[in-house]
Design a protein around this motif. Structure first.
Motif, PDB file in Angstrom:
ATOM      1  N   PRO A  77      54.898-143.780   7.437  1.00 46.99           N
ATOM      2  CA  PRO A  77      54.037-144.963   7.288  1.00 46.99           C
ATOM      3  C   PRO A  77      53.382-145.391   8.607  1.00 46.99           C
ATOM      4  O   PRO A  77      52.215-145.784   8.623  1.00 46.99           O
ATOM      5  CB  PRO A  77      54.987-146.042   6.764  1.00 46.99           C
ATOM      6  CG  PRO A  77      56.078-145.278   6.084  1.00 46.99           C
ATOM      7  CD  PRO A  77      56.242-144.030   6.898  1.00 46.99           C
ATOM      8  N   LEU A  78      54.102-145.290   9.695  1.00 40.39           N
ATOM      9  CA  LEU A  78      53.533-145.669  10.991  1.00 40.39           C
ATOM     10  C   LEU A  78      52.538-144.628  11.488  1.00 40.39           C
ATOM     11  O   LEU A  78      51.513-144.969  12.083  1.00 40.39           O
ATOM     12  CB  LEU A  78      54.653-145.896  12.012  1.00 40.39           C
ATOM     13  CG  LEU A  78      55.541-147.096  11.667  1.00 40.39           C
ATOM     14  CD1 LEU A  78      56.798-147.106  12.514  1.00 40.39           C
ATOM     15  CD2 LEU A  78      54.774-148.393  11.807  1.00 40.39           C
ATOM     16  N   VAL A  79      52.836-143.357  11.261  1.00 41.32           N
ATOM     17  CA  VAL A  79      51.884-142.304  11.624  1.00 41.32           C
ATOM     18  C   VAL A  79      50.607-142.495  10.805  1.00 41.32           C
ATOM     19  O   VAL A  79      49.495-142.372  11.328  1.00 41.32           O
ATOM     20  CB  VAL A  79      52.477-140.893  11.400  1.00 41.32           C
ATOM     21  CG1 VAL A  79      51.426-139.819  11.659  1.00 41.32           C
ATOM     22  CG2 VAL A  79      53.698-140.668  12.281  1.00 41.32           C
TER      23      VAL A  79
ATOM     24  N   ALA B  49      49.237-142.240  20.590  1.00 47.11           N
ATOM     25  CA  ALA B  49      48.535-143.383  21.178  1.00 47.11           C
ATOM     26  C   ALA B  49      48.333-144.496  20.145  1.00 47.11           C
ATOM     27  O   ALA B  49      48.500-145.671  20.468  1.00 47.11           O
ATOM     28  CB  ALA B  49      47.198-142.942  21.763  1.00 47.11           C
ATOM     29  N   GLY B  50      48.019-144.120  18.921  1.00 48.47           N
ATOM     30  CA  GLY B  50      47.816-145.113  17.874  1.00 48.47           C
ATOM     31  C   GLY B  50      49.092-145.825  17.459  1.00 48.47           C
ATOM     32  O   GLY B  50      49.045-146.884  16.842  1.00 48.47           O
TER      33      GLY B  50
ATOM     34  N   ASP C 264      51.490-130.908  16.929  1.00 51.83           N
ATOM     35  CA  ASP C 264      50.092-131.314  17.138  1.00 51.83           C
ATOM     36  C   ASP C 264      49.768-132.601  16.384  1.00 51.83           C
ATOM     37  O   ASP C 264      49.036-133.459  16.889  1.00 51.83           O
ATOM     38  CB  ASP C 264      49.134-130.205  16.705  1.00 51.83           C
ATOM     39  CG  ASP C 264      49.119-129.019  17.655  1.00 51.83           C
ATOM     40  OD1 ASP C 264      49.649-129.126  18.781  1.00 51.83           O
ATOM     41  OD2 ASP C 264      48.572-127.964  17.262  1.00 51.83           O
ATOM     42  N   ALA C 265      50.303-132.749  15.177  1.00 49.81           N
ATOM     43  CA  ALA C 265      50.054-133.964  14.396  1.00 49.81           C
ATOM     44  C   ALA C 265      50.652-135.180  15.100  1.00 49.81           C
ATOM     45  O   ALA C 265      50.009-136.237  15.190  1.00 49.81           O
ATOM     46  CB  ALA C 265      50.619-133.811  12.989  1.00 49.81           C
ATOM     47  N   PHE C 266      51.868-135.048  15.608  1.00 47.59           N
ATOM     48  CA  PHE C 266      52.455-136.167  16.360  1.00 47.59           C
ATOM     49  C   PHE C 266      51.676-136.416  17.645  1.00 47.59           C
ATOM     50  O   PHE C 266      51.413-137.573  18.000  1.00 47.59           O
ATOM     51  CB  PHE C 266      53.932-135.909  16.681  1.00 47.59           C
ATOM     52  CG  PHE C 266      54.861-136.316  15.572  1.00 47.59           C
ATOM     53  CD1 PHE C 266      54.934-137.629  15.136  1.00 47.59           C
ATOM     54  CD2 PHE C 266      55.678-135.386  14.969  1.00 47.59           C
ATOM     55  CE1 PHE C 266      55.787-138.014  14.115  1.00 47.59           C
ATOM     56  CE2 PHE C 266      56.549-135.748  13.938  1.00 47.59           C
ATOM     57  CZ  PHE C 266      56.593-137.064  13.522  1.00 47.59           C
TER      58      PHE C 266
END
Length: 175
Positions: free
Chosen positions: A73-75, A115-116, A108-110
Motif C-alpha cells: 500500500p505504501l509503495v 524517494a516517494g 528496481d521497483a523498490f
C-alpha cells in the motif's frame, strides 16, 4: 532508537495539540522507519524465491508474499507501477515460477519508489547474496551510480542511521 524517540516526541506533540508537528513526525519519520524491515524482508525473500521452481511448496513463498503485501500500500502511494511489479513478482502462486522477473525486478521497483516513501536507500542496507543488485543506492548494475535520497520536509537534524543488513542470507535457508 529513531522510532522510540519519534514515538515519544509524537506523544508529546499530540498532548499539546500540535497536530501539524505530530503529523510531520508520523509521516516523515515514524512510517518511513517502520517500513524498512518490510522492504528488507521482501528483498530477502525475492532473492531466495527467485531460485525456486514452479509448484514448489517452500514456505518462503508465503513469507515473501506476506512481507510484500505489508508494504505494497505504501509503495502504491509512491509509485503505482513499482507496486504492481512487486505484487506480480512476490505473489504466492504455485502455477508459475516464483519471482519470474528475477530479484532485479523487485530491487528496481523498490529503488524507484524509495524517494516517494521518504526512505533513504542507505537505510535499507545491502543484501549479502545480492551485493550489486541489492544495493538500492546503486543503479542495479554496478552499484556505482547513486540514487538520490529524499529530504524529509519539515524535519530537522541528520538523516537516520543506516540500518545494517548483517546476517548473510543463505540460498539454502530463508530463515
Amino acid at each position: 532508537e529513531v522510532i522510540m524517540t519519534s514515538l515519544n516526541d509524537a506523544a508529546e506533540t499530540a498532548a499539546t495539540k500540535n497536530c501539524d508537528e505530530t503529523q510531520g513526525l508520523v509521516q516523515n519519520t515514524i512510517i518511513p522507519t517502520m517500513i524498512i524491515p518490510l522492504i528488507q524482508g521482501t528483498l530477502k525473500y525475492a532473492s531466495y524465491n527467485a531460485n525456486l521452481d514452479v509448484a514448489t511448496t517452500d514456505a518462503s513463498l508465503a513469507i515473501g508474499d506476506a512481507f510484500s503485501r505489508a508494504v505494497l500500500p505504501l509503495v502504491n502511494l509512491a509509485a503505482p507501477t513499482s507496486a504492481s511489479t512487486i505484487q506480480t513478482q512476490m505473489e504466492f502462486q504455485l502455477s508459475s515460477k516464483p519471482v519470474m522477473g528475477g530479484f532485479q525486478a523487485v530491487a528496481d521497483a523498490f529503488r524507484a519508489s524509495l524517494a516517494g516513501m521518504n526512505v533513504q536507500c542507505n537505510q535499507i542496507g545491502v543484501l549479502v547474496d545480492e551485493p550489486v543488485l541489492g544495493n538500492l543506492c546503486g543503479d542495479g548494475t554496478t552499484g556505482s551510480t547513486p540514487v538520490p535520497s529524499p529530504t524529509a520536509p519539515g524535519t530537522a537534524g541528520p538523516a537516520p542511521t543506516p540500518v545494517p543488513v548483517s546476517e548473510p542470507v543463505s540460498p539454502t535457508s530463508p530463515d
